[in-house]
Design an enzyme around this catalytic site. Structure first.
Site, PDB file in Angstrom:
ATOM      1  N   SER A  21       0.819  -1.224   0.000  1.00 15.60           N
ATOM      2  CA  SER A  21       0.000   0.000   0.000  1.00 15.60           C
ATOM      3  C   SER A  21       0.848   1.268   0.000  1.00 15.60           C
ATOM      4  O   SER A  21       1.883   1.336   0.667  1.00 15.60           O
ATOM      5  CB  SER A  21      -0.894   0.007   1.245  1.00 15.60           C
ATOM      6  OG  SER A  21      -1.523   1.262   1.360  1.00 15.60           O
ATOM      7  N   SER A  23      -0.706   4.086   0.899  1.00 11.25           N
ATOM      8  CA  SER A  23      -1.445   4.991   1.800  1.00 11.25           C
ATOM      9  C   SER A  23      -0.549   5.603   2.880  1.00 11.25           C
ATOM     10  O   SER A  23      -0.689   6.801   3.189  1.00 11.25           O
ATOM     11  CB  SER A  23      -2.622   4.257   2.442  1.00 11.25           C
ATOM     12  OG  SER A  23      -3.586   4.000   1.471  1.00 11.25           O
ATOM     13  N   THR A  68      -9.094  -2.168   4.061  1.00 11.01           N
ATOM     14  CA  THR A  68      -8.974  -2.610   2.672  1.00 11.01           C
ATOM     15  C   THR A  68      -9.218  -4.104   2.548  1.00 11.01           C
ATOM     16  O   THR A  68      -9.632  -4.761   3.524  1.00 11.01           O
ATOM     17  CB  THR A  68      -7.609  -2.165   2.076  1.00 11.01           C
ATOM     18  OG1 THR A  68      -7.637  -2.426   0.667  1.00 11.01           O
ATOM     19  CG2 THR A  68      -6.431  -2.905   2.691  1.00 11.01           C
ATOM     20  N   LYS A  72     -13.465  -5.101   3.851  1.00 12.05           N
ATOM     21  CA  LYS A  72     -14.381  -3.966   3.676  1.00 12.05           C
ATOM     22  C   LYS A  72     -15.850  -4.297   3.969  1.00 12.05           C
ATOM     23  O   LYS A  72     -16.605  -3.416   4.362  1.00 12.05           O
ATOM     24  CB  LYS A  72     -14.258  -3.416   2.251  1.00 12.05           C
ATOM     25  CG  LYS A  72     -13.049  -2.531   2.036  1.00 12.05           C
ATOM     26  CD  LYS A  72     -13.123  -1.878   0.670  1.00 12.05           C
ATOM     27  CE  LYS A  72     -11.835  -1.162   0.346  1.00 12.05           C
ATOM     28  NZ  LYS A  72     -11.889  -0.510  -0.968  1.00 12.05           N
ATOM     29  N   GLY A 131     -16.248  -5.870 -13.913  1.00 16.36           N
ATOM     30  CA  GLY A 131     -16.064  -6.446 -12.583  1.00 16.36           C
ATOM     31  C   GLY A 131     -17.253  -6.130 -11.683  1.00 16.36           C
ATOM     32  O   GLY A 131     -17.941  -5.112 -11.886  1.00 16.36           O
ATOM     33  N   SER A 132     -17.500  -7.019 -10.728  1.00 12.23           N
ATOM     34  CA  SER A 132     -18.661  -6.822  -9.842  1.00 12.23           C
ATOM     35  C   SER A 132     -18.267  -7.096  -8.385  1.00 12.23           C
ATOM     36  O   SER A 132     -19.049  -7.639  -7.607  1.00 12.23           O
ATOM     37  CB  SER A 132     -19.798  -7.758 -10.264  1.00 12.23           C
ATOM     38  OG  SER A 132     -19.354  -9.102 -10.196  1.00 12.23           O
ATOM     39  N   LEU A 242      -9.175   1.654 -12.232  1.00 10.67           N
ATOM     40  CA  LEU A 242      -8.969   1.890 -10.794  1.00 10.67           C
ATOM     41  C   LEU A 242      -7.545   1.553 -10.349  1.00 10.67           C
ATOM     42  O   LEU A 242      -7.110   1.943  -9.272  1.00 10.67           O
ATOM     43  CB  LEU A 242      -9.967   1.058  -9.980  1.00 10.67           C
ATOM     44  CG  LEU A 242     -11.221   1.776  -9.471  1.00 10.67           C
ATOM     45  CD1 LEU A 242     -11.899   2.576 -10.542  1.00 10.67           C
ATOM     46  CD2 LEU A 242     -12.204   0.803  -8.848  1.00 10.67           C
ATOM     47  N   TYR A 244      -3.522   1.715 -10.112  1.00  6.85           N
ATOM     48  CA  TYR A 244      -2.517   2.784 -10.244  1.00  6.85           C
ATOM     49  C   TYR A 244      -1.080   2.252 -10.290  1.00  6.85           C
ATOM     50  O   TYR A 244      -0.132   3.043 -10.326  1.00  6.85           O
ATOM     51  CB  TYR A 244      -2.688   3.853  -9.147  1.00  6.85           C
ATOM     52  CG  TYR A 244      -2.634   3.306  -7.749  1.00  6.85           C
ATOM     53  CD1 TYR A 244      -1.429   3.141  -7.096  1.00  6.85           C
ATOM     54  CD2 TYR A 244      -3.796   2.943  -7.097  1.00  6.85           C
ATOM     55  CE1 TYR A 244      -1.378   2.621  -5.809  1.00  6.85           C
ATOM     56  CE2 TYR A 244      -3.761   2.416  -5.818  1.00  6.85           C
ATOM     57  CZ  TYR A 244      -2.546   2.261  -5.188  1.00  6.85           C
ATOM     58  OH  TYR A 244      -2.500   1.746  -3.922  1.00  6.85           O
ATOM     59  N   GLY A 265      -6.052   5.105 -11.371  1.00 16.01           N
ATOM     60  CA  GLY A 265      -6.639   5.037 -10.033  1.00 16.01           C
ATOM     61  C   GLY A 265      -5.980   5.920  -8.974  1.00 16.01           C
ATOM     62  O   GLY A 265      -6.423   5.926  -7.822  1.00 16.01           O
TER      63      GLY A 265
HETATM   64  P1  NAP Z   1     -12.703  -7.553  -5.518  1.00 18.89           P
HETATM   65  O1  NAP Z   1     -13.813  -7.283  -4.559  1.00 18.89           O
HETATM   66  O2  NAP Z   1     -11.893  -8.771  -5.355  1.00 18.89           O
HETATM   67  O3  NAP Z   1     -13.377  -7.589  -6.995  1.00 18.89           O
HETATM   68  C1  NAP Z   1     -12.627  -7.884  -8.147  1.00 18.89           C
HETATM   69  C2  NAP Z   1     -13.550  -8.130  -9.343  1.00 18.89           C
HETATM   70  O4  NAP Z   1     -12.701  -8.425 -10.450  1.00 18.89           O
HETATM   71  C3  NAP Z   1     -14.490  -9.303  -9.170  1.00 18.89           C
HETATM   72  O5  NAP Z   1     -15.698  -9.033  -9.866  1.00 18.89           O
HETATM   73  C4  NAP Z   1     -13.730 -10.449  -9.866  1.00 18.89           C
HETATM   74  O6  NAP Z   1     -14.564 -11.421 -10.458  1.00 18.89           O
HETATM   75  C5  NAP Z   1     -13.056  -9.680 -10.993  1.00 18.89           C
HETATM   76  N1  NAP Z   1     -11.850 -10.398 -11.432  1.00 18.89           N
HETATM   77  C6  NAP Z   1     -10.767 -10.711 -10.691  1.00 18.89           C
HETATM   78  N2  NAP Z   1      -9.839 -11.339 -11.445  1.00 18.89           N
HETATM   79  C7  NAP Z   1     -10.388 -11.448 -12.679  1.00 18.89           C
HETATM   80  C8  NAP Z   1      -9.941 -12.028 -13.901  1.00 18.89           C
HETATM   81  N3  NAP Z   1      -8.739 -12.608 -14.006  1.00 18.89           N
HETATM   82  N4  NAP Z   1     -10.761 -11.964 -14.985  1.00 18.89           N
HETATM   83  C9  NAP Z   1     -11.981 -11.372 -14.901  1.00 18.89           C
HETATM   84  N5  NAP Z   1     -12.450 -10.800 -13.767  1.00 18.89           N
HETATM   85  C10 NAP Z   1     -11.669 -10.851 -12.676  1.00 18.89           C
HETATM   86  O7  NAP Z   1     -11.672  -6.354  -5.571  1.00 18.89           O
HETATM   87  P2  NAP Z   1     -11.963  -4.779  -5.389  1.00 18.89           P
HETATM   88  O8  NAP Z   1     -11.843  -4.384  -3.978  1.00 18.89           O
HETATM   89  O9  NAP Z   1     -13.225  -4.431  -6.112  1.00 18.89           O
HETATM   90  O10 NAP Z   1     -10.693  -4.163  -6.152  1.00 18.89           O
HETATM   91  C11 NAP Z   1     -10.569  -4.332  -7.536  1.00 18.89           C
HETATM   92  C12 NAP Z   1      -9.409  -3.490  -8.097  1.00 18.89           C
HETATM   93  O11 NAP Z   1      -9.643  -2.111  -7.861  1.00 18.89           O
HETATM   94  C13 NAP Z   1      -8.048  -3.818  -7.474  1.00 18.89           C
HETATM   95  O12 NAP Z   1      -7.090  -3.773  -8.512  1.00 18.89           O
HETATM   96  C14 NAP Z   1      -7.827  -2.690  -6.498  1.00 18.89           C
HETATM   97  O13 NAP Z   1      -6.464  -2.406  -6.288  1.00 18.89           O
HETATM   98  C15 NAP Z   1      -8.514  -1.533  -7.238  1.00 18.89           C
HETATM   99  N6  NAP Z   1      -8.963  -0.487  -6.318  1.00 18.89           N
HETATM  100  C16 NAP Z   1      -8.393   0.753  -6.434  1.00 18.89           C
HETATM  101  C17 NAP Z   1      -8.803   1.771  -5.600  1.00 18.89           C
HETATM  102  C18 NAP Z   1      -8.189   3.147  -5.732  1.00 18.89           C
HETATM  103  O14 NAP Z   1      -8.297   3.938  -4.794  1.00 18.89           O
HETATM  104  N7  NAP Z   1      -7.585   3.461  -6.850  1.00 18.89           N
HETATM  105  C19 NAP Z   1      -9.780   1.529  -4.607  1.00 18.89           C
HETATM  106  C20 NAP Z   1     -10.355   0.254  -4.515  1.00 18.89           C
HETATM  107  C21 NAP Z   1      -9.927  -0.752  -5.382  1.00 18.89           C
HETATM  108  P3  NAP Z   1     -15.109 -12.686  -9.643  1.00 18.89           P
HETATM  109  O15 NAP Z   1     -16.136 -12.111  -8.707  1.00 18.89           O
HETATM  110  O16 NAP Z   1     -15.659 -13.547 -10.690  1.00 18.89           O
HETATM  111  O17 NAP Z   1     -13.922 -13.252  -8.913  1.00 18.89           O
END
Ligand code: NAP
Length: 301
Positions: A21, A23, A68, A72, A131-132, A242, A244, A265
């Protein structure tokens, strides 16, 4: 610079893992500038210890926490209260100590996500979320708040997409959001290409393209849905990743090459952090420019 001494208060980030991180970099830069005798640490925390750790941190007068992956959603069970926004997203990324030695849960991810979109008018536009997972819900609420009219959520697993839609609809009844037309489709859907072509804004919330994917520790160098689909997009479409690290991802590199307006991001990270600092300190003026500079400098190395 304020030395760490007997008066120093703790704030920090709880997650697993947290060692990647940035942060601590952006928060400690802001804390120094604001003249606060505080220190921000990344604190690794296993799921089974979550309740115990946040109780102990409250008992030692911790001034605030960011939460994180993977806590969450779970953290909600340990909050004495949560904001309506956090409720509608179903996730808490910020804990604020309350008077009764308990934690109040907030979500600043949506505010962070919206900050680089504010200069444009998105009313009535079409958006896509790739993504969801956890952050997709904050993104969806953000898109509703700027009055996007149609939101297509694309995922690889229909059961998870259906659950996502159920969660969103359930909290919509308790929370007064602008009702956008929300649709789900899988990455194998025959309407995929057409749907993407009609978008004005596409947001990647999957970890695909992250340099060191903290979720599985492998370097993935790929592009969401493969490169071909992005080649035929009109230039007017904005691409928002999202992620970075790296800056830019391969997806945004392709977008830049094809003339799209691209957002990574980092602004989201900085602005959600600044919003958390506001909640912890009660200060309105947070040195966001300095937070950005310190992050950019750190990421160059
Ligand atoms: P999460 O809850 O694990 O969700 C990830 C999503 O991506 C899920 O829908 C997952 O699908 C999908 N996914 C993962 N690997 C995949 C693959 N190989 N092919 C297709 N889909 C895939 O994670 P999150 O908390 O939402 O975070 C997601 C991303 O956003 C991370 O990279 C994180 O670092 C970034 N992020 C950035 C910030 C920022 O401040 N810039 C803030 C929050 C998050 P399934 O459900 O099918 O597994």
């Amino acid at each position: 610079m304020q030395p760490i001494d007997g008066q120093t208060s703790l704030i920090g980030l709880l997650g697993d893992p947290v060692s990647h991180s940035i942060s601590p970099i952006i928060h400690n830069a802001a804390i120094r500038e604001m003249g606060l005798n505080w220190c921000y640490l990344a604190l690794p925390c296993k799921e089974k210890n979550l309740g115990e750790i946040i109780k102990a941190l409250n008992n030692i007068d911790c001034k605030g926490l960011n939460i994180t992956i993977p806590h969450k959603q779970n953290i909600i069970n340990y909050c004495s209260s949560i904001s309506d926004l956090a409720k509608s997203i179903g996730a808490v990324n910020t804990l604020v100590p309350s008077n009764q030695n308990q934690w109040h849960g907030e979500n600043t991810d949506m505010e962070g996500f919206l900050s680089p979109l504010k200069s444009n008018n998105w009313v009535g536009k079409n958006a896509i979320i790739l993504g969801s997972g956890g952050s997709a819900k904050a993104v969806l609420r953000g898109l509703q708040s700027i009055k996007i009219s149609t939101i297509n959520v694309i995922g690889r697993n229909i059961n998870k997409l259906n659950q996502f839609l159920l969660d969103i609809k359930k909290t919509e009844q308790d929370y007064n959001t602008n009702i956008a037309d929300i649709r789900i489709l899988t990455d194998k859907d025959s309407k995929l290409v057409q749907t993407i072509k009609h978008a004005d804004l596409i947001v990647n919330t999957t970890p695909i393209g992250m340099y060191k994917n903290s979720l599985n520790n492998n370097a993935i160098k790929r592009i969401p849905l493969g490169s071909e689909i992005w080649e035929s997009l009109e230039k007017k479409v904005t691409l928002y990743d999202l992620i970075y690290t790296p800056r830019p991802t391969q997806w945004l590199q392709l977008g830049n090459k094809n003339g799209h307006y691209c957002i990574d991001g980092l602004e989201m990270l900085i602005n959600q952090g600044a919003a958390s600092l506001k909640l912890w300190t009660g200060h309105e003026n947070i040195p966001i420019d300095l937070m950005r500079k310190s992050a950019e400098k750190y990421l160059l190395h």
